[in-house]
Write an enzyme that holds these catalytic residues in place. Structure first.
Site, PDB file in Angstrom:
ATOM      1  N   ASP A   1     -10.581   2.614  -3.442  1.00 48.52           N
ATOM      2  CA  ASP A   1     -11.227   1.339  -3.192  1.00 48.52           C
ATOM      3  C   ASP A   1     -12.559   1.291  -3.859  1.00 48.52           C
ATOM      4  O   ASP A   1     -13.390   2.128  -3.954  1.00 48.52           O
ATOM      5  CB  ASP A   1     -11.434   1.478  -1.714  1.00 48.52           C
ATOM      6  CG  ASP A   1     -10.087   1.214  -1.004  1.00 48.52           C
ATOM      7  OD1 ASP A   1      -9.169   1.295  -1.755  1.00 48.52           O
ATOM      8  OD2 ASP A   1     -10.120   0.978   0.228  1.00 48.52           O
TER       9      ASP A   1
ATOM     10  N   ASP B   1       0.729  -1.280   0.073  1.00 49.71           N
ATOM     11  CA  ASP B   1      -0.050  -0.024  -0.002  1.00 49.71           C
ATOM     12  C   ASP B   1       0.843   1.202   0.039  1.00 49.71           C
ATOM     13  O   ASP B   1       2.175   1.222  -0.486  1.00 49.71           O
ATOM     14  CB  ASP B   1      -0.969  -0.154   1.351  1.00 49.71           C
ATOM     15  CG  ASP B   1      -2.272   0.553   0.914  1.00 49.71           C
ATOM     16  OD1 ASP B   1      -2.289   1.840   0.461  1.00 49.71           O
ATOM     17  OD2 ASP B   1      -3.340   0.048   1.165  1.00 49.71           O
TER      18      ASP B   1
HETATM   19  C1  GLA Z   1      -6.513   0.336   1.484  1.00 52.14           C
HETATM   20  C2  GLA Z   1      -6.489  -0.464   0.225  1.00 52.14           C
HETATM   21  C3  GLA Z   1      -7.599  -1.700   0.560  1.00 52.14           C
HETATM   22  C4  GLA Z   1      -7.078  -2.168   1.819  1.00 52.14           C
HETATM   23  C5  GLA Z   1      -7.113  -1.288   3.020  1.00 52.14           C
HETATM   24  C6  GLA Z   1      -6.347  -2.146   4.181  1.00 52.14           C
HETATM   25  O1  GLA Z   1      -7.577   1.380   1.601  1.00 52.14           O
HETATM   26  O2  GLA Z   1      -6.893   0.388  -0.879  1.00 52.14           O
HETATM   27  O3  GLA Z   1      -7.750  -2.497  -0.529  1.00 52.14           O
HETATM   28  O4  GLA Z   1      -6.159  -2.899   1.346  1.00 52.14           O
HETATM   29  O5  GLA Z   1      -6.375  -0.349   2.740  1.00 52.14           O
HETATM   30  O6  GLA Z   1      -6.271  -1.250   5.279  1.00 52.14           O
END
Ligand code: GLA
Length: 656
Positions: free
Chosen positions: A470, A406
């Site tokens: 997301d 991430d």
């Molecule tokens: C971000 C990512 C998600 C997930 C969360 C975990 O928002 O985009 O896909 O991995 O972190 O905290």
């Protein structure tokens, strides 16, 4: 439904002149008086005259009596049929989130932007909206989250009202739809499925499970395997180590009492892995912060018992929350962050990472995990900042095969530096660390598309990179993300794919409460068709122990999966767009085209794929991939009736 009207004084001068035109008499209709069941939002439910958390609507200290309380990302489609005059509202983040939240409000008329608020934060003053509706048939009220954080996107369309010349506005609601299974069950005779090309680095442990449907018992064989590999004839698992670089054409065989199937597999030993998009499962969209090792083992069990493994599904990926959390009160998330040597330690819910990896491998599957380049992950768990080498080594020692990396909290260590070198840096560092690990670990970047990651993701050594924020299980979210990928196709190819985020089918919910996806059946066909056409990683986001027949059907159509796993690794692009109707196409290894005829509109519509748009000519045979059925031969175009928000996915090949 009776819609209360507010008398408008706008036409009184006309009336005073004696022109009594009752049908033209302007009337104001409160947005909140309409049937709000058609409002889409990423969280909570739409509320009339209340905020999304059920308080009086309040923006920047000002209270409003009427309005719609919703949550980003949100979308309302209003049918005006050209009878509207004006839309007015005061918009902003509801005071119930304090100074948090950053969202935008947009008003669109027949697909054109009529108003954009710019970014509004919690505490900002309400912004007036006043838009001319003359001639507009469809009005859309849209709220989007800014950045990757729609956590506090409490959005108020305060005092929102539509002035009508005549008629009534109506929020579009699609009629209920039955979930129809389109695909016939796999035959009892063997059929080998899944990837037809597979990359491995010299010296790395090899695992490839031959995916095959058909009655059991089944025996497997392979000819042309490179030295160092062997096949288990009972399980179909190919293991070992290849040391010589090269491309090895292999023929796989699967046999049962009813017959035999063959399929070629090109094993390429070199520097590139992940030659086709990853297919697997990820814990985030169902369990989120509630994930445990038991969930992960149950997911691996379900991938086998549901038969998904027979269609090429492979990865079982743990997302955030396998690590210790910074400040959780939950004892199962507490503990030492690292050992005395600085090696990362899992939280008590994951007592033995090596055993867990072995368990998953024992089923012929692979396992993945998640980290972030800052000190903390997005969920505030321990991340890899200044421990990249150690972490990569640890993942390898445990036996992990996939890393989702991430961006969270990296901003803090680079003090918000938004330069391109800074955007690349953490991925370069982790790439170098992974390169020292004697194991093939697929590297998936998750920084939501910042700094046009698609332009440099391959060079920096990513096997895939998230291109968007997301996803959530609404039409607004899925379709905006999916159809928004156009233009990025030139950056996708074997070993490096754009990733528009995970699949939101089945029972999802970001844990611990789950709900059936809010996507309608047609929308789910659109979702899977688009992701397959786009050669996106396919990461199932639901609880696989709760599959229903419809969801399983969506995920096990081998002809649709072949579009995703095609060895050319091409990403489809739109070849025609007319209003809400779109045709997307890509060329496949055998020279045929995979073509999606999409209808983003609210009414059933005829969509046409023209040979001239696809770059083909002459008689072409059309095969419906969801129904696995030949439709016929056509000479210059193919037209299909497509349900609202739905798709017809076809393969178009020259007729013999
Ligand atoms: C971000 C990512 C998600 C997930 C969360 C975990 O928002 O985009 O896909 O991995 O972190 O905290």
């Amino acid at each position: 439904m009776k819609i209360p009207k507010i008398p408008s004084f706008a036409l009184f001068p006309v009336l005073l002149l004696g022109m009594a035109l009752p049908s033209l008499r302007a009337a104001d209709v409160w947005l909140s008086s309409l049937d709000l069941s058609g409002v889409e939002q990423a969280w909570g439910v739409p509320r009339a005259d209340q905020s999304v958390e059920n308080h009086a609507l309040k923006i920047g200290g000002k209270t409003f009596e009427r309005g719609l309380g919703t949550h980003a990302a949100s979308s309302v489609q209003i049918i005006l049929d050209g009878q509207g005059e004006r839309f007015e509202a005061q918009v902003g983040v509801d005071d119930e989130v304090g100074i948090k939240g950053a969202i935008t409000f947009q008003v669109e008329g027949d697909g054109k932007e009529l108003y954009h608020s710019g970014t509004l934060h919690g505490g900002d003053n309400p912004q007036p909206v006043s838009v001319d509706l003359t001639g507009i048939k469809h009005l859309a009220l849209v709220v989007d989250a800014v950045g990757n954080n729609n956590q506090y996107g409490h959005a108020d369309w305060a005092n929102a009202r539509l002035t009508m010349k005549s008629g009534q506005p109506r929020i579009a609601v699609l009629p209920p739809e039955t979930a129809t299974i389109l695909t016939p069950k796999p035959a009892a005779t063997p059929r080998i499925n899944g990837a037809r090309t597979f990359g491995v680095r010299p010296g790395a442990p090899f695992l490839f499970t031959v995916a095959a449907t058909g009655d059991r018992p089944m025996t497997f064989a392979a000819t042309g395997l490179p030295t160092g590999l062997q096949l288990d004839t009972k399980t179909g698992q190919i293991t070992g180590i290849v040391t010589e670089k090269g491309a090895y054409p292999v023929t796989l065989h699967a046999r049962n009492a009813l017959g035999e199937s063959q399929r070629s597999l090109k094993i390429v030993c070199g520097s590139t892995i992940g030659l086709t998009p990853a297919m697997g499962w990820n814990s985030w969209n169902c369990f989120a912060s509630a994930v445990t090792a038991d969930h992960v083992m149950a997911a691996a069990d379900a991938m086998v018992s549901s038969g998904l493994i027979d269609h090429g599904w492979t990865y079982i990926n743990i997302d955030d929350f396998w690590q210790v959390n910074q400040n959780s009160k939950d004892p199962t998330l507490q503990g030492p962050h690292r050992d005395a040597e600085g090696r990362i330690l899992p939280n008590p819910r994951f007592p033995n990472m090596k055993q867990l990896a072995d368990y998953v491998h024992g089923k012929g599957l692979k396992i993945g995990l998640y980290s972030s380049p800052g000190p903390w992950t997005c969920g505030n768990c321990v991340a890899s900042w200044q421990h990249e080498d150690q972490d990569a080594k640890q993942y390898g020692a445990w036996g992990f095969d996939y890393l989702k990396y991430d961006w969270c909290t990296y901003n803090d260590v680079v003090h918000g530096d938004h330069s391109l070198p800074t955007a690349k840096k953490p991925y370069e560092v982790m790439r170098a660390a992974l390169d020292t690990v004697p194991r093939d670990i697929l590297f998936s970047f998750c920084q939501y598309g910042m700094a046009d990651v698609w332009k440099w993701g391959e060079v920096v050594g990513g096997n895939s990179w998230r291109t968007t924020d997301d996803i959530s299980d609404t039409w607004k979210s899925m379709s905006t993300i999916g159809f928004g990928q156009a233009g990025e196709e030139r950056y996708a190819g074997p070993g490096h794919f754009n990733d528009p985020d995970m699949l939101v089918v089945g029972k999802v919910g970001w844990g611990p409460q789950l709900h059936p996806t809010r996507l309608r059946p047609s929308e789910q066909y659109t979702h899977i068709s688009l992701w397959c056409l786009m050669a996106s990683p396919l990461l199932i986001g639901c609880d696989m122990t709760q599959f229903d027949p419809f969801t399983l059907n969506l995920l096990t159509n081998d002809e649709v999966i072949d579009v995703n796993q095609d060895p050319l690794g091409k990403q489809a692009a739109p070849v025609s767009r007319a209003g809400t109707l779109e045709v997307w196409s890509k060329v496949l290894e055998d020279g045929a085209h995979a073509v999606g005829l999409f209808n983003r509109g609210l009414q059933e519509a005829a969509v046409t794929a023209r040979w001239s748009d696809l770059g083909v000519s002459g008689h072409q045979t059309v095969r419906d991939l969801w129904r696995q059925k030949e439709v016929g031969s056509f000479s210059d175009s193919y037209e299909a009736t497509v349900p609202p928000h739905g798709v017809i996915l076809v393969k178009i090949s020259p007729s013999k």
